[in-house]
Scaffold this active site. Structure first.
Site, short mmCIF file in Angstrom:
data_model
loop_
_atom_site.label_atom_id
_atom_site.label_comp_id
_atom_site.label_asym_id
_atom_site.label_seq_id
_atom_site.Cartn_x
_atom_site.Cartn_y
_atom_site.Cartn_z
N HIS A 70 1.02 -1.27 0.11
CA HIS A 70 -0.21 0.02 -0.01
C HIS A 70 0.80 1.21 -0.09
CE1 HIS A 70 -2.52 -3.24 1.60
NE2 HIS A 70 -3.34 -2.60 1.22
N ASP A 75 -4.26 -4.65 -6.07
CA ASP A 75 -4.53 -4.90 -5.03
C ASP A 75 -3.51 -5.24 -4.31
OD1 ASP A 75 -5.98 -5.64 -2.56
OD2 ASP A 75 -5.41 -7.42 -2.93
N ASP A 126 1.08 -2.10 4.78
CA ASP A 126 0.63 -0.94 5.46
C ASP A 126 -0.60 -0.18 4.91
OD1 ASP A 126 0.49 1.75 6.86
OD2 ASP A 126 1.87 2.49 5.39
#
Length: 284
Positions: free
Chosen positions: A42, A148, A169
């Protein structure tokens, strides 16, 4: 799910701990000449202006990186972290004395990447992906994907280098994130058992957080280290009271470095009734 923007929180106390520890992990990995891959599930944007509306609205950086900015007695680990933030400010047509910008996790790693190391970055938020992709558009060692991150993690391991650091994260905006994160790390570890896995986690609802961490703890995976800082006691009221890193396969001496770091940070960042914790939750 995609409403979260880290710009509101850039440079806060949780970022201080996360990024200072991340830099130490990178440094310890680089004690060996062999290359490694850094996987970020992320990634967010490449960096954040602390002068824009997001950061100014919350002002969270003032109780984080700003409290360390002019300190002259920092331990080596935190001095290294602050120097990296200063370098990032210089790179944004600023001076090292001004705190106007804050680097995202990939930018911290990029500042210390060796020629044979590489990064695999995932970001699903449209705006942040575009900013991240632009930031690294000329970087041959960096792969940026609008995907994703948990699915991307499983596709990224095992790496060809056979050495890697994974930062997980997420925003934890929805309750199912907690279980999904634990499941993904366990699956990734089955494919790449020697990797260093760093899970950043917030403490908003203690029971929810501990359920996720307990799943990891009970998974049979060895060598799991908790590094956590609370700035005030747990509460049922809205807001994050603590944050931490759950590290699987931490490099040698990370626990000692983290203890020194948190001993310094506690009186500097504590609000009222906080605590620090460095504990081996699962040993060898």
């Amino acid at each position: 799910m995609l409403s979260y923007r880290h710009g509101f929180h850039a440079g806060n106390y949780a970022d201080v701990l996360k990024h200072a520890i991340l830099l130490q992990v990178i440094d310890l990995m680089q004690k060996k000449d062999k290359p490694f891959v850094y996987v970020d599930t992320h990634s967010g944007a490449g960096g954040y202006s602390l002068m824009d509306e997001f950061a100014q609205k919350t002002g969270e950086y003032r109780d984080g990186i700003a409290r360390l900015w002019d300190k002259t007695d920092l331990p080596a680990s935190l001095k290294h972290y602050v120097e990296a933030v200063r370098h990032f400010n210089e790179g944004n047509e600023n001076t090292s004395e001004d705190l106007s910008w804050y680097p995202g996790s990939p930018a911290f790693v990029d500042m210390h990447l060796r020629q044979n190391d590489r990064m695999v970055l995932h970001e699903l938020h449209g705006t942040d992906f575009e900013l991240l992709n632009e930031y690294f558009e000329d970087a041959r060692q960096v792969q940026v994907s609008k995907w994703d991150g948990l699915s991307g993690l499983l596709a990224s391991v095992p790496p060809l280098e056979r050495r890697g650091v994974v930062l997980v994260d997420p925003s934890f905006e929805i309750k199912t994130d907690y279980e999904a994160v634990a499941d993904a790390i366990i699956k990734a570890h089955r494919k790449f058992a020697t990797g260093v896995y760093m899970l950043w986690y917030p403490v908003v609802n203690r029971a929810q957080t501990e359920a996720m961490l307990s799943k990891l703890k009970d998974s049979g995976i060895r060598r799991q280290l908790r590094i956590e800082q609370g700035i005030k006691p747990d509460s049922d009221e809205f807001g994050m009271t603590a944050a931490g890193l759950w590290v699987i396969n931490p490099p040698w001496q990370l626990d000692t470095i983290a203890t020194e770091m948190l001993d310094y940070l506690h009186p500097v960042l504590n609000v009222d009734g906080g605590y620090v914790k460095v504990e081996w939750e699962v040993g060898e």
